[in-house]
Design a protein around this motif. Structure first.
Motif, PDB file in Angstrom:
ATOM      1  N   CYS A  18       0.827  -1.217   0.000  1.00 52.75           N
ATOM      2  CA  CYS A  18       0.000   0.000   0.000  1.00 52.75           C
ATOM      3  C   CYS A  18       0.857   1.261   0.000  1.00 52.75           C
ATOM      4  N   ILE A  19       1.929   1.260   0.765  1.00 57.30           N
ATOM      5  CA  ILE A  19       2.814   2.427   0.805  1.00 57.30           C
ATOM      6  C   ILE A  19       3.455   2.660  -0.560  1.00 57.30           C
ATOM      7  N   LEU A  20       3.929   1.604  -1.187  1.00 55.64           N
ATOM      8  CA  LEU A  20       4.514   1.756  -2.516  1.00 55.64           C
ATOM      9  C   LEU A  20       3.479   2.250  -3.530  1.00 55.64           C
ATOM     10  N   LYS A  21       2.244   1.770  -3.433  1.00 50.25           N
ATOM     11  CA  LYS A  21       1.180   2.235  -4.338  1.00 50.25           C
ATOM     12  C   LYS A  21       0.928   3.728  -4.146  1.00 50.25           C
ATOM     13  N   ILE A  22       0.898   4.178  -2.898  1.00 55.09           N
ATOM     14  CA  ILE A  22       0.668   5.600  -2.615  1.00 55.09           C
ATOM     15  C   ILE A  22       1.796   6.437  -3.208  1.00 55.09           C
ATOM     16  N   ILE A  23       3.038   6.015  -2.980  1.00 57.84           N
ATOM     17  CA  ILE A  23       4.189   6.775  -3.473  1.00 57.84           C
ATOM     18  C   ILE A  23       4.263   6.747  -4.994  1.00 57.84           C
ATOM     19  N   SER A  24       3.752   5.684  -5.606  1.00 65.37           N
ATOM     20  CA  SER A  24       3.813   5.582  -7.065  1.00 65.37           C
ATOM     21  C   SER A  24       2.991   6.666  -7.763  1.00 65.37           C
ATOM     22  N   LYS A  25       2.098   7.311  -7.048  1.00 62.96           N
ATOM     23  CA  LYS A  25       1.265   8.367  -7.633  1.00 62.96           C
ATOM     24  C   LYS A  25       2.023   9.678  -7.790  1.00 62.96           C
ATOM     25  N   THR A  32       0.988  12.693   4.570  1.00 55.53           N
ATOM     26  CA  THR A  32      -0.007  12.424   3.539  1.00 55.53           C
ATOM     27  C   THR A  32      -0.222  10.915   3.406  1.00 55.53           C
ATOM     28  N   MET A  33       0.866  10.153   3.483  1.00 57.73           N
ATOM     29  CA  MET A  33       0.746   8.691   3.459  1.00 57.73           C
ATOM     30  C   MET A  33      -0.104   8.209   4.626  1.00 57.73           C
ATOM     31  N   LEU A  34       0.183   8.728   5.814  1.00 60.23           N
ATOM     32  CA  LEU A  34      -0.578   8.333   7.003  1.00 60.23           C
ATOM     33  C   LEU A  34      -2.056   8.655   6.830  1.00 60.23           C
ATOM     34  N   SER A  35      -2.356   9.821   6.288  1.00 58.97           N
ATOM     35  CA  SER A  35      -3.757  10.211   6.083  1.00 58.97           C
ATOM     36  C   SER A  35      -4.451   9.280   5.097  1.00 58.97           C
ATOM     37  N   GLU A  36      -3.770   8.960   3.999  1.00 62.24           N
ATOM     38  CA  GLU A  36      -4.373   8.086   2.997  1.00 62.24           C
ATOM     39  C   GLU A  36      -4.588   6.681   3.551  1.00 62.24           C
ATOM     40  N   LEU A  37      -3.614   6.180   4.294  1.00 66.67           N
ATOM     41  CA  LEU A  37      -3.755   4.856   4.905  1.00 66.67           C
ATOM     42  C   LEU A  37      -4.899   4.848   5.915  1.00 66.67           C
ATOM     43  N   THR A  38      -4.978   5.885   6.731  1.00 72.79           N
ATOM     44  CA  THR A  38      -6.036   5.979   7.733  1.00 72.79           C
ATOM     45  C   THR A  38      -7.406   6.070   7.084  1.00 72.79           C
ATOM     46  N   SER A  39      -7.517   6.852   6.007  1.00 73.38           N
ATOM     47  CA  SER A  39      -8.822   6.972   5.339  1.00 73.38           C
ATOM     48  C   SER A  39      -9.236   5.653   4.694  1.00 73.38           C
ATOM     49  N   ALA A  40      -8.258   4.798   4.401  1.00 75.11           N
ATOM     50  CA  ALA A  40      -8.548   3.470   3.849  1.00 75.11           C
ATOM     51  C   ALA A  40      -8.713   2.432   4.961  1.00 75.11           C
ATOM     52  N   LYS A  41      -8.744   2.919   6.203  1.00 71.96           N
ATOM     53  CA  LYS A  41      -8.921   2.068   7.387  1.00 71.96           C
ATOM     54  C   LYS A  41      -7.752   1.109   7.611  1.00 71.96           C
ATOM     55  N   GLY A  60      16.712   0.312  -1.953  1.00 68.08           N
ATOM     56  CA  GLY A  60      16.829   0.957  -3.256  1.00 68.08           C
ATOM     57  C   GLY A  60      15.505   1.198  -3.954  1.00 68.08           C
ATOM     58  N   PHE A  61      14.382   1.029  -3.237  1.00 65.77           N
ATOM     59  CA  PHE A  61      13.064   1.190  -3.838  1.00 65.77           C
ATOM     60  C   PHE A  61      12.550   2.630  -3.770  1.00 65.77           C
ATOM     61  N   LEU A  62      13.077   3.402  -2.836  1.00 68.11           N
ATOM     62  CA  LEU A  62      12.635   4.781  -2.644  1.00 68.11           C
ATOM     63  C   LEU A  62      13.816   5.719  -2.651  1.00 68.11           C
ATOM     64  N   ASP A  63      13.500   6.953  -2.976  1.00 69.93           N
ATOM     65  CA  ASP A  63      14.430   8.051  -2.785  1.00 69.93           C
ATOM     66  C   ASP A  63      13.612   9.166  -2.149  1.00 69.93           C
ATOM     67  N   TYR A  64      14.264  10.214  -1.750  1.00 68.65           N
ATOM     68  CA  TYR A  64      13.529  11.344  -1.184  1.00 68.65           C
ATOM     69  C   TYR A  64      14.272  12.627  -1.496  1.00 68.65           C
ATOM     70  N   GLU A  86       9.763  -1.313 -10.500  1.00 76.31           N
ATOM     71  CA  GLU A  86       9.809  -2.715 -10.936  1.00 76.31           C
ATOM     72  C   GLU A  86       9.312  -3.645  -9.824  1.00 76.31           C
ATOM     73  N   PHE A  87       9.729  -3.377  -8.603  1.00 75.43           N
ATOM     74  CA  PHE A  87       9.296  -4.173  -7.461  1.00 75.43           C
ATOM     75  C   PHE A  87       7.786  -4.062  -7.269  1.00 75.43           C
ATOM     76  N   LEU A  88       7.268  -2.836  -7.384  1.00 73.76           N
ATOM     77  CA  LEU A  88       5.833  -2.612  -7.238  1.00 73.76           C
ATOM     78  C   LEU A  88       5.054  -3.327  -8.336  1.00 73.76           C
ATOM     79  N   THR A  89       5.566  -3.326  -9.548  1.00 73.24           N
ATOM     80  CA  THR A  89       4.899  -4.028 -10.646  1.00 73.24           C
ATOM     81  C   THR A  89       4.772  -5.517 -10.314  1.00 73.24           C
ATOM     82  N   GLU A  90       5.840  -6.113  -9.810  1.00 73.16           N
ATOM     83  CA  GLU A  90       5.797  -7.527  -9.418  1.00 73.16           C
ATOM     84  C   GLU A  90       4.837  -7.756  -8.255  1.00 73.16           C
ATOM     85  N   MET A  91       4.856  -6.850  -7.290  1.00 71.10           N
ATOM     86  CA  MET A  91       3.937  -6.975  -6.156  1.00 71.10           C
ATOM     87  C   MET A  91       2.483  -6.848  -6.617  1.00 71.10           C
ATOM     88  N   SER A  92       2.233  -5.966  -7.576  1.00 72.83           N
ATOM     89  CA  SER A  92       0.873  -5.778  -8.097  1.00 72.83           C
ATOM     90  C   SER A  92       0.373  -7.051  -8.770  1.00 72.83           C
TER      91      SER A  92
END
Length: 112
Positions: A18-25, A32-41, A60-64, A86-92
């Motif tokens: 879920c975190i990777l999906k949120i960041i992929s946007k 903002t991640m916390l808010s989106e996760l909370t709104s999705a229960k 190596g999946f994230l940068d900031y 690539e990792f998210l694509t496989e997870m999806s």
């Protein structure tokens, strides 16, 4: 077995996805991640989120990048790396397969 514990374990299992999906946007700030996760229960606290973000970055999946804020200290905005995408694509793909399998079992007629 405690039902609340079982629910927590199920949510933990999909939290990284879920975190990777949120960041992929697009670039996203941790609150903002916390808010989106909370709104999705999917209840998550900062003490759970930040270590997970660090683990994903170290893999190596994230940068900031730091962005100055007019209302306080600089903010860290996270984004997916190519490796993270690539990792998210496989997870999806795995999620889709798992969801289809669970739906098949859930919707199956009882055995005689």
């Amino acid at each position: 077995m405690d039902i609340e514990n079982a629910k927590v374990q199920m949510r933990k299992g999909i939290l990284e996805f879920c975190i990777l999906k949120i960041i992929s946007k697009g670039e996203v700030y941790a609150s903002t991640m916390l808010s989106e996760l909370t709104s999705a229960k999917i209840m998550v606290v900062e003490g759970t989120l930040y270590p997970l973000l660090t683990r994903l970055k170290n893999a190596g999946f994230l940068d900031y990048r730091w962005v100055e804020s007019v209302s306080g200290p600089p903010r860290k905005y996270y984004l997916l790396t190519e490796k993270g995408q690539e990792f998210l694509t496989e997870m999806s793909l795995t999620w889709d397969e798992l969801q289809a399998s669970v739906n098949q079992i859930s919707n199956a007629s009882p055995q005689a």
